[in-house]
Design a protein around this motif. Sequence first.
Motif, PDB file in Angstrom:
ATOM      1  N   TYR A 224       0.849  -1.201   0.000  1.00 29.65           N
ATOM      2  CA  TYR A 224       0.000   0.000   0.000  1.00 29.65           C
ATOM      3  C   TYR A 224       0.884   1.251   0.000  1.00 29.65           C
ATOM      4  O   TYR A 224       0.674   2.175  -0.784  1.00 29.65           O
ATOM      5  CB  TYR A 224      -0.897  -0.056   1.236  1.00 29.65           C
TER       6      TYR A 224
ATOM      7  N   GLN B 187       1.030   3.957  -3.000  1.00 28.55           N
ATOM      8  CA  GLN B 187       0.707   5.359  -2.718  1.00 28.55           C
ATOM      9  C   GLN B 187       1.879   6.273  -3.065  1.00 28.55           C
ATOM     10  O   GLN B 187       1.701   7.325  -3.654  1.00 28.55           O
ATOM     11  CB  GLN B 187       0.352   5.533  -1.235  1.00 28.55           C
TER      12      GLN B 187
ATOM     13  N   ASN C 153       1.034   6.607  -7.177  1.00 27.54           N
ATOM     14  CA  ASN C 153       0.217   7.821  -7.103  1.00 27.54           C
ATOM     15  C   ASN C 153       1.057   9.053  -6.771  1.00 27.54           C
ATOM     16  O   ASN C 153       0.558  10.151  -6.757  1.00 27.54           O
ATOM     17  CB  ASN C 153      -0.869   7.671  -6.038  1.00 27.54           C
TER      18      ASN C 153
ATOM     19  N   TYR D 233       1.420  11.144   2.072  1.00 26.07           N
ATOM     20  CA  TYR D 233       0.524  10.108   2.579  1.00 26.07           C
ATOM     21  C   TYR D 233       1.293   8.811   2.808  1.00 26.07           C
ATOM     22  O   TYR D 233       1.126   8.141   3.838  1.00 26.07           O
ATOM     23  CB  TYR D 233      -0.595   9.906   1.562  1.00 26.07           C
TER      24      TYR D 233
END
Lengths: 276, 295
Positions: free
Chosen positions: B255, B259, B263, B268
């Motif tokens: 994850y 992220q 992305n 984050y």
Amino acid sequence: MIQNKSKVSVYLMYLFLILLAVICIIPFYMMIINSTRSNVEISQGVYLTPGDQLKANYEIILKKVNIWRGFLSSVIIAVPAVLLSAFFSTLTAYGFAKFHFKGKEIFFWVILGTMMIPQQLGLIGYYDLCVKLGLIDSYVPLILPNIANASMVFFIRSYIESSIPDSLIEAGLIDGAGEFYIFNRLILPLAMPAIGTMSIFTFIYKWNDLINPMVLLNSSEKFTLPVVISNIRGLYETNFGAIYLGVAISVVPILLVVIIFSKSLISGLTIGAVKE
Amino acid sequence: MARGLIKNRDNKGYLFILPYFLAMLTFQLYPIFYTFYLSMLKPVTLIKMEFVGFDNYARLLTNPLFYTAIGNTWFIWLMNYVPQLIFALLLAVILTNPKIRARETFRTLFFLPNLVTAASIGVLFAVFLDFKNGAFNHILIELGIFSEPYEWIQDKMAMRMAVSLIQWWQWFGYTMIIFMAGLSAISGDLYEAANIDGASSSQVFFKVTLPLLKPTMLYVMVTSLIGGLQIFDIPRVITNGRGGPDNALTTMVLYLYNQGFKNFNLGYASALAYALFVMIIIFSAISFKVIGKRD
């Protein structure tokens, strides 16, 4: 009667051991067998004997990706990384083992403490730093951090403490040898067994690393072997023989290293666990 | 004179450890603090970041995918750790028995999967589990267990279990070796005394061996936890980076990776890294408390 019962339990024990040994080997065995089989053969069944498609599979691989370039990238990173780790860890370990300076314990605890920190904690900061320094897509940020290798320091320190006597160093000093001369000519060669064991570990860990090269390298011709292999499925979705062969090329060298050096690797593993 | 030479040299020790600490500060500690700073930033445009305090953490805590990732990571870890521990203990007891033959060969064979590139292992098992061409389906069909191939890659639970199984396969031999070292450190006198007192072998195991293995247990627990909660390679490779089906294999670090580097939301992802760190600290501390306490 009792003897019969214990005989049965001994057989069961061996059966269990052999079964587990088979489980450990069979994926590698099937990988090698399937890398010599064609895609059509693999889609039809399971084989236990090698086929004759090794060369064809190899040619398919070479058409899509330069696997040996990945191999070379891995070597270019792992070898200097191991050399840096070996030299600087021994330097640090010697400093801790044979000098009694102020704050030594605290410094050593700091090193041990860093072993508890997850590797990924600083990854994003490190990536951003490399972007700002223009070091993305370079091998340098993958090599230099290996100067600080906590577990290697820990292992070599205990080796130096237990097997290099102070009197040897004193004799060198009395003969007028400088500290670094003593380190290079006396300590490094004497600590070689420990350095060797830990170097194999460091090499394998570096070789297997996936996330760091994935984050820090951009261009596909610079990718290390694990990165190349992890993308291989997307490239050959339709050719399983080629995928198996690619995996085999990446796995067999490590398998050989582990088998050849298993004794010293296993003894190297246990030092951290027992010395608690 | 010799004494003087040796006494005055102690401060030179700093020189020997200096390079290590410089490297540690540059490559380990600085990036860690910098990551913390990044976790307080949010992209406003492609190149501009804005300071938002703990916003990223707040966002993290309200995102269901964060909890899914935690759940997946723990599930995969527990499902491999418990059997790993049982097999490792059992094998360590068997293989430290001098009457067993070929002990070293077994030890090497069990250890073999441990150091092999996880990324390659991931690819290997992904092709084994393939729907049409996978060896696993072929075996099941040939044995008459299944009548037609099963789409393993689409089965959430099966995929999680597969990753746990691979982890078990890679780690039980390693853990066994650690336990063997722990066992060989236990003095033989204790076993002899227990034998004289007429203790059964299961009594010996539970009353003598297990309590004395506590420090080894703690070591295995903490190292496995730190490593296991960071699992990335196999879930990433098996799912081609997607973490699917339905995010069933999105672990915390996968994850984080997606992220941060798909992305490009570095702030984050940095917050995620710290969440993982806090979790590791808390559970390591709990392990130390629970296993490490003297009774």
